[in-house]
Design a protein around this motif. Structure first.
Motif, PDB file in Angstrom:
ATOM      1  N   HIS A 549       0.811  -1.221   0.000  1.00  0.00           N
ATOM      2  CA  HIS A 549       0.000   0.000   0.000  1.00  0.00           C
ATOM      3  C   HIS A 549       0.842   1.268   0.000  1.00  0.00           C
ATOM      4  N   VAL A 550       2.150   1.147  -0.058  1.00  0.00           N
ATOM      5  CA  VAL A 550       3.024   2.320  -0.027  1.00  0.00           C
ATOM      6  C   VAL A 550       2.984   3.030  -1.370  1.00  0.00           C
ATOM      7  N   ASN A 551       2.901   4.339  -1.350  1.00  0.00           N
ATOM      8  CA  ASN A 551       2.896   5.154  -2.561  1.00  0.00           C
ATOM      9  C   ASN A 551       4.341   5.505  -2.908  1.00  0.00           C
ATOM     10  N   VAL A 552       4.875   4.837  -3.924  1.00  0.00           N
ATOM     11  CA  VAL A 552       6.278   5.046  -4.296  1.00  0.00           C
ATOM     12  C   VAL A 552       6.489   6.447  -4.845  1.00  0.00           C
ATOM     13  N   GLY A 553       5.538   6.957  -5.580  1.00  0.00           N
ATOM     14  CA  GLY A 553       5.677   8.316  -6.110  1.00  0.00           C
ATOM     15  C   GLY A 553       5.779   9.360  -5.016  1.00  0.00           C
ATOM     16  N   LYS A 554       4.999   9.169  -3.959  1.00  0.00           N
ATOM     17  CA  LYS A 554       5.073  10.122  -2.843  1.00  0.00           C
ATOM     18  C   LYS A 554       6.426  10.035  -2.151  1.00  0.00           C
ATOM     19  N   LEU A 555       6.925   8.810  -1.978  1.00  0.00           N
ATOM     20  CA  LEU A 555       8.247   8.651  -1.366  1.00  0.00           C
ATOM     21  C   LEU A 555       9.333   9.291  -2.224  1.00  0.00           C
ATOM     22  N   GLN A 556       9.214   9.177  -3.552  1.00  0.00           N
ATOM     23  CA  GLN A 556      10.214   9.787  -4.431  1.00  0.00           C
ATOM     24  C   GLN A 556      10.176  11.309  -4.308  1.00  0.00           C
ATOM     25  N   SER A 557       9.002  11.856  -4.195  1.00  0.00           N
ATOM     26  CA  SER A 557       8.887  13.306  -4.030  1.00  0.00           C
ATOM     27  C   SER A 557       9.493  13.754  -2.704  1.00  0.00           C
ATOM     28  N   LEU A 558       9.247  12.974  -1.652  1.00  0.00           N
ATOM     29  CA  LEU A 558       9.822  13.323  -0.351  1.00  0.00           C
ATOM     30  C   LEU A 558      11.352  13.188  -0.377  1.00  0.00           C
ATOM     31  N   LEU A 559      11.867  12.200  -1.089  1.00  0.00           N
ATOM     32  CA  LEU A 559      13.326  12.064  -1.186  1.00  0.00           C
ATOM     33  C   LEU A 559      13.926  13.235  -1.960  1.00  0.00           C
ATOM     34  N   ASP A 560      13.289  13.623  -3.045  1.00  0.00           N
ATOM     35  CA  ASP A 560      13.783  14.780  -3.789  1.00  0.00           C
ATOM     36  C   ASP A 560      13.759  16.031  -2.916  1.00  0.00           C
ATOM     37  N   LEU A 561      12.721  16.180  -2.112  1.00  0.00           N
ATOM     38  CA  LEU A 561      12.645  17.340  -1.223  1.00  0.00           C
ATOM     39  C   LEU A 561      13.755  17.306  -0.179  1.00  0.00           C
ATOM     40  N   ALA A 562      14.055  16.088   0.333  1.00  0.00           N
ATOM     41  CA  ALA A 562      15.099  15.975   1.353  1.00  0.00           C
ATOM     42  C   ALA A 562      16.482  16.239   0.760  1.00  0.00           C
ATOM     43  N   THR A 563      16.738  15.755  -0.439  1.00  0.00           N
ATOM     44  CA  THR A 563      18.072  15.953  -1.039  1.00  0.00           C
ATOM     45  C   THR A 563      18.265  17.386  -1.530  1.00  0.00           C
ATOM     46  N   ARG A 564      17.181  18.117  -1.768  1.00  0.00           N
ATOM     47  CA  ARG A 564      17.299  19.500  -2.240  1.00  0.00           C
ATOM     48  C   ARG A 564      17.111  20.526  -1.130  1.00  0.00           C
ATOM     49  N   HIS A 565      16.997  20.046   0.086  1.00  0.00           N
ATOM     50  CA  HIS A 565      16.840  20.970   1.219  1.00  0.00           C
ATOM     51  C   HIS A 565      18.098  21.808   1.374  1.00  0.00           C
ATOM     52  N   ALA A 566      17.906  23.063   1.670  1.00  0.00           N
ATOM     53  CA  ALA A 566      19.036  24.001   1.684  1.00  0.00           C
ATOM     54  C   ALA A 566      20.096  23.610   2.706  1.00  0.00           C
ATOM     55  N   GLY A 567      19.686  23.045   3.824  1.00  0.00           N
ATOM     56  CA  GLY A 567      20.660  22.696   4.851  1.00  0.00           C
ATOM     57  C   GLY A 567      21.243  21.311   4.700  1.00  0.00           C
ATOM     58  N   SER A 568      20.863  20.567   3.671  1.00  0.00           N
ATOM     59  CA  SER A 568      21.328  19.196   3.512  1.00  0.00           C
ATOM     60  C   SER A 568      22.680  19.147   2.797  1.00  0.00           C
ATOM     61  N   VAL A 569      23.476  18.151   3.193  1.00  0.00           N
ATOM     62  CA  VAL A 569      24.767  17.959   2.537  1.00  0.00           C
ATOM     63  C   VAL A 569      24.568  17.465   1.103  1.00  0.00           C
ATOM     64  N   ALA A 570      23.454  16.759   0.838  1.00  0.00           N
ATOM     65  CA  ALA A 570      23.213  16.190  -0.490  1.00  0.00           C
ATOM     66  C   ALA A 570      22.948  17.242  -1.546  1.00  0.00           C
ATOM     67  N   VAL A 571      22.753  18.505  -1.127  1.00  0.00           N
ATOM     68  CA  VAL A 571      22.516  19.560  -2.122  1.00  0.00           C
ATOM     69  C   VAL A 571      23.713  19.713  -3.040  1.00  0.00           C
ATOM     70  N   GLU A 572      24.899  19.514  -2.515  1.00  0.00           N
ATOM     71  CA  GLU A 572      26.111  19.697  -3.300  1.00  0.00           C
ATOM     72  C   GLU A 572      26.432  18.504  -4.205  1.00  0.00           C
ATOM     73  N   ASP A 573      25.676  17.438  -4.070  1.00  0.00           N
ATOM     74  CA  ASP A 573      25.941  16.249  -4.887  1.00  0.00           C
ATOM     75  C   ASP A 573      25.409  16.473  -6.296  1.00  0.00           C
ATOM     76  N   PRO A 574      26.283  16.450  -7.321  1.00  0.00           N
ATOM     77  CA  PRO A 574      25.788  16.677  -8.697  1.00  0.00           C
ATOM     78  C   PRO A 574      25.005  15.501  -9.268  1.00  0.00           C
ATOM     79  N   TYR A 575      25.030  14.361  -8.575  1.00  0.00           N
ATOM     80  CA  TYR A 575      24.373  13.158  -9.114  1.00  0.00           C
ATOM     81  C   TYR A 575      23.118  12.792  -8.324  1.00  0.00           C
ATOM     82  N   LYS A 576      22.553  13.740  -7.594  1.00  0.00           N
ATOM     83  CA  LYS A 576      21.381  13.425  -6.776  1.00  0.00           C
ATOM     84  C   LYS A 576      20.160  13.100  -7.624  1.00  0.00           C
ATOM     85  N   GLU A 577      20.179  13.480  -8.897  1.00  0.00           N
ATOM     86  CA  GLU A 577      19.043  13.161  -9.767  1.00  0.00           C
ATOM     87  C   GLU A 577      18.974  11.668 -10.092  1.00  0.00           C
ATOM     88  N   ASP A 578      20.079  10.946  -9.887  1.00  0.00           N
ATOM     89  CA  ASP A 578      20.133   9.534 -10.287  1.00  0.00           C
ATOM     90  C   ASP A 578      19.603   8.589  -9.221  1.00  0.00           C
TER      91      ASP A 578
END
Length: 927
Positions: A549-578
């Motif tokens: 019953h898990v919504n994978v699309g919602k989880l993907q959106s939340l992961l994108d939001l977490a990796t693009r958060h201004a205070g996150s270290v993952a913001v500097e990763d150029p491969y976060k889209e992969d």
């Protein structure tokens, strides 16, 4: 038939007197003559009953033939008197006796022409007009298309030559010389003909070569010398037929090149025959002995060609080989070759000797002829010419990374059905492991020592070429064209070094492999997990649901939001889209057990995913029907080509296994931390009861929760800091060392023992280092041992159940303590509850706000005993399984890897309880 039919012939009476001596004449004329004589004898009564004109015509025709025979007999008698006057008188009787036995054999083996003449004597008068015709095309473009001429034995009697016995010695020698020149070119002569059993229309008989027979009457000295030279003609005819067969399309370019070299040698042979004919016509002193001397060397050459051709034909299954009969049972069991042939659409029962097998056969013959300089020179020439197309394919593979092999005879086999577009679904490394493979049967001896370098050089260049790094249109200059070139091995070694350095530069510099690996470490090993903690907090409600019953699309959106958060270290990763989110329907333990329990897995048995493997034990460890999103969550990573060769789907699966294990530890640690928070803020836990047993029970529950938390934290620290980090540092040091050695893509090489460049680090070693890193991490994290997996699963299940059971324990504490029951009941608002009512008791602040209780709480005096029983079960399970785990780790540390010793030392604290913590009464025997 009597002499009355031919009254003008004087010697007729002499012939009649010698009619009883028929074998004497039959020895000096063809067999057809004896058959014709029998026909005439059998038709005597019929001739007398015909008309006179017919009798005269028949008598005239018969008279001519009889006159010829009578003259032959008289001349034969004279020749015997003049040639051999010194023969003993007893010899003629012996010869007469032997000739008397011959007519019976001649009658049994009469030619077809004699039989036809017996049935109809008028057919002799029909003119003999053989005609040549064109035979159909074959796949050999230069094969002869003229029909085979008729045999000399089928010619009529009128065309038969004068018997040798009637010729002088000089005439016999000239006739035999002329016949030999014809026979050397593959034709029958007048006195030298094919044996009766030879059928030129049968291909196998032409390939073996005909045997010749010499007409009777030849002088013994000439006969022996002639027989010694007839082998040359046999070898020539067989080699010519072999060339026509092996020139067909299915035998490959190497065989075609070999046939071209053989044609040149046969052309030189025919040139020699023409020169010998010129000598025969112009030189009166040209004798049979001179001809034998001139053909000695050529005869030896043809013998070598003949034996080589016979071996090739046997290797191709055209001629029967005695070894094949002995090894028939072995060949029938060679299922792999049969299946491979069927996959390629070929005939499994037909074997072909082509490509490297032909070169190996010639090389083997060359090594066996070390004591024959002429044979070695000849075979060296054949090997050089036959290897030219093979070397052209080898140079194309070594310098361009391509295969031009229309006949499947190169040592490298290409599976065109395996394409790089399927790399994202390739769970078996098919593209790298099976797209290009070595055909062991087609490896020539010259390449046996460097076949792996040849394979890797082409594979590396092929990858660089697909990325646009090789100019295919560039023609290779100054490359060796045959195996006898002294630069042959240097060409292979230098090409291998160049291809390796080019691909390393492409991976490490152009496509930034180290940066990609660091990105994988961030997301899969959680070394910078601030974004991941944020992601788990946001997706907590979604991950608590069942996996289906898990919504994978919602989880993907939340992961994108977490990796693009201004205070996150993952913001500097150029491969976060992969990075992508996936939900797996199989639990981690069951997935690992399927991998660990696989036994006898064939390479071709691996299909789409690991879940399709057939394990030895199919019984699941856990029930995966209702696993939660936490247990099913897994990350995926889109790796571009050519980095997908290093981080393949199999390699990425190892990353996912480690990620799911670390996630399970992190989630369990979070649950135990929440358990600690529940125990710290709940009034039932903070209230000091007057019943000492309840306080003792609380201390035991706190201690068990602390032991579990210590266990999870120590295990997490061990996996990350003592397993992953040291091995990761070792891997990156190897990669950085390679970059320092090859800063501009120019491989650093040294000289090996053979004098060629030796590559220090290769792409395959880099890939193997990466695989070894992941395999070591899996092993040292206890994910490759089935016993450790079972024990670890039981311990973590116990911890998870205890963390979930903590909320129920809070309710049990209230019902087991009468004071807490009174407080809770007093704190319950009277019905109907007022909105502005405030309850100041500790119990009411908890239960009134959370549970909205309206019913009275009833005191249960047996609740404390039940609580002790439940807690004892948790303690017993945790302690017992932890002890089993420690014993197993100690055993494995002594037998497999010493890394487990540090883990044993860390987990001992969880087994003994917290250091410095006073064990309450009743807990002495638990630890």
């Amino acid at each position: 038939m009597s002499t009355r039919n031919v009254p003008t012939m004087k010697p007729a009476t002499t012939a009649d007197r010698r009619s009883a001596n028929a074998p004497y004449a039959s020895a000096a004329r063809p067999r057809a003559a004896s058959g014709e004589e029998n026909d005439r004898r059998g038709s005597t009564t019929t001739a007398h009953s015909r008309k006179p004109s017919a009798m005269r015509a028949a008598g005239a025709g018969t008279g001519e033939r009889r006159t010829e025979k009578k003259e032959v007999r008289e001349r034969e008698t004279e020749i015997r008197r003049t040639r051999s006057p010194l023969k003993p008188p007893g010899e003629s009787k012996v010869n007469a006796r032997s000739r008397a036995e011959k007519p019976a054999r001649d009658l049994e083996r009469r030619p077809r022409s004699a039989v036809s003449q017996k049935s109809s004597p008028e057919e002799v008068q029909v003119p003999w007009e053989p005609q040549a015709s064109l035979i159909p095309h074959t796949s050999a473009p230069l094969a002869a298309r003229i029909s085979i001429p008729p045999l000399a034995s089928t010619a009529p009697i009128s065309l038969q030559p004068t018997p040798l016995a009637q010729l002088s010695l000089d005439a016999q020698e000239k006739a035999v010389l002329e016949d030999l020149l014809f026979v050397f070119m593959g034709f029958e002569g007048q006195y030298i003909r094919f044996s009766d059993v030879y059928n030129p229309h049968e291909e196998k008989e032409r390939l073996v070569g005909p045997q010749f027979r010499i007409m009777p009457g030849l002088d013994p000295s000439l006969r022996d010398l002639t027989k010694s030279m007839l082998k040359t003609a046999t070898h020539y005819i067989a080699v010519e037929a072999c060339v026509e067969v092996l020139s067909r399309e299915e035998y490959g370019a190497v065989n075609h090149a070999l046939c071209a070299a053989l044609r040149r040698l046969l052309k030189d042979y025919l040139t020699l025959v023409a020169q010998l004919e010129h000598q025969l016509l112009t030189n009166d002193s040209f004798t049979l002995h001179v001809l034998s001397l001139h053909t000695k060397q050529t005869s030896h050459m043809l013998f070598q060609l003949y034996t080589t051709g016979i071996e090739l034909l046997k290797a191709n299954g055209i001629l029967e080989d005695e070894k094949d009969e002995d090894s028939a049972d072995d060949d029938s069991n060679d299922f792999e070759n049969i299946l491979e042939s069927l996959r390629e659409g070929g005939n499994a029962s037909k074997k072909l000797c082509k490509g490297g097998s032909v070169l190996g056969l010639i090389t083997k013959r060359l090594s066996s002829m070390s004591g024959d300089p002429a044979a070695r020179t000849l075979l060296t020439t054949l090997l050089r010419e036959a290897s030219r197309p093979y070397m052209a394919m080898l140079n194309e593979w070594l310098h361009h990374g391509g295969i031009k092999d229309p006949h499947s005879e190169f040592l490298i086999k290409e599976q065109r059905s395996i394409k790089r577009e399927r790399l994202d679904q390739d769970y078996t490394d098919e593209y790298w492991e099976k797209r290009y493979t070595i055909r062991e049967a087609l490896v020539p001896p010259q390449l046996e020592a460097v076949k792996d370098k040849v394979l890797l050089a082409g594979k590396y260049l092929n990858v660089v070429r697909e990325c646009g790094g090789v100019d295919v249109s560039k023609v290779v200059q100054d490359a060796p064209s045959s195996f006898d070139d002294p630069r042959f091995l240097d060409n292979v070694n230098s090409s291998y070094a160049y291809a390796n350095s080019s691909l390393l530069n492409l991976l490490l510099t152009t496509h930034q492999l180290p940066a990609r690996l660091r990105s994988l470490k961030h997301y899969f090993f959680l070394d910078r997990s601030d974004f991941f903690t944020y992601f788990l907090e946001m997706s907590e409600l979604e991950l608590k649901k069942p996996a289906k019953h898990v919504n994978v699309g919602k989880l993907q959106s939340l992961l994108d939001l977490a990796t693009r958060h201004a205070g996150s270290v993952a913001v500097e990763d150029p491969y976060k889209e992969d990075i992508k989110v996936q939900i797996n329907d199989t639990g981690l333990t069951n997935w690992l057990m399927k991998i660990v329990n696989v036994q006898g897995l064939d390479q071709d048995a691996a299909t789409a995913t690991i879940s399709n493997y057939t394990p030895a034990n199919t019984a699941p460890i856990t029930d995966d029907t209702n696993i939660t999103g936490y247990q099913a969550l897994v990350f995926d990573y889109a790796m571009p080509f050519p980095l997908s060769l290093v981080v393949s789907r199999v390699t990425l699966t190892r990353y996912q296994l480690l990620f799911r294990y670390l996630l399970s530890l992190k989630h369990l640690e979070t649950d135990l931390a929440k358990c600690w928070g529940e125990q710290g803020k709940n009034a039932a836990w903070k209230y000091r009861s007057k019943n000492p047993r309840i306080e003792q029970w609380k201390r035991r529950a706190w201690t068990l929760r602390a032991r579990m938390l210590v266990f999870v934290q120590q295990l997490t620290y061990y996996c990350t800091s003592e397993v992953i980090e040291p091995n990761w540092a070792s891997l990156m040091s190897r990669i950085s060392e390679e970059k320092k050695q090859d800063p501009k893509g120019k491989g650093r090489t040294t000289e090996d023992e053979s004098g060629g460049p030796q590559v220090k680090r290769t792409v395959d070693e880099l890939m193997q280092d990466h695989v070894d890193f992941l395999a070591t991490c899996l092993k040292e994290c206890m994910l490759t041992n089935s016993k450790l997996l079972r024990i670890n699963n039981k311990i973590m299940s116990t911890c998870s159940m205890f963390a979930s059971f903590t909320y129920s324990l809070s309710r049990y504490l209230i019902t087991g303590d009468p004071d807490l029951v009174a407080q809770v009941n007093a704190s319950l608002p009277p019905p109907p509850p007022t909105k502005n009512s405030k309850v100041n008791t500790p119990a009411a602040s908890t239960f009134g706000a959370t549970g909205h209780r309206t019913a009275q709480v009833v005191y249960d005096p047996q609740r404390v005993d039940k609580m002790f029983d439940m807690l004892s079960k948790y303690e017993e399970n945790f302690t017992r399984h932890l002890k089993i785990l420690l014993d197993t780790l100690n055993y494995l540390a002594a037998t497999e890897t010493v890394v487990f010793l540090s883990l044993c030392a860390r987990l001992t604290s969880a087994g003994e309880g917290l250091s410095g913590f006073q064990v309450p009464m009743g807990m002495e025997g638990i630890a």
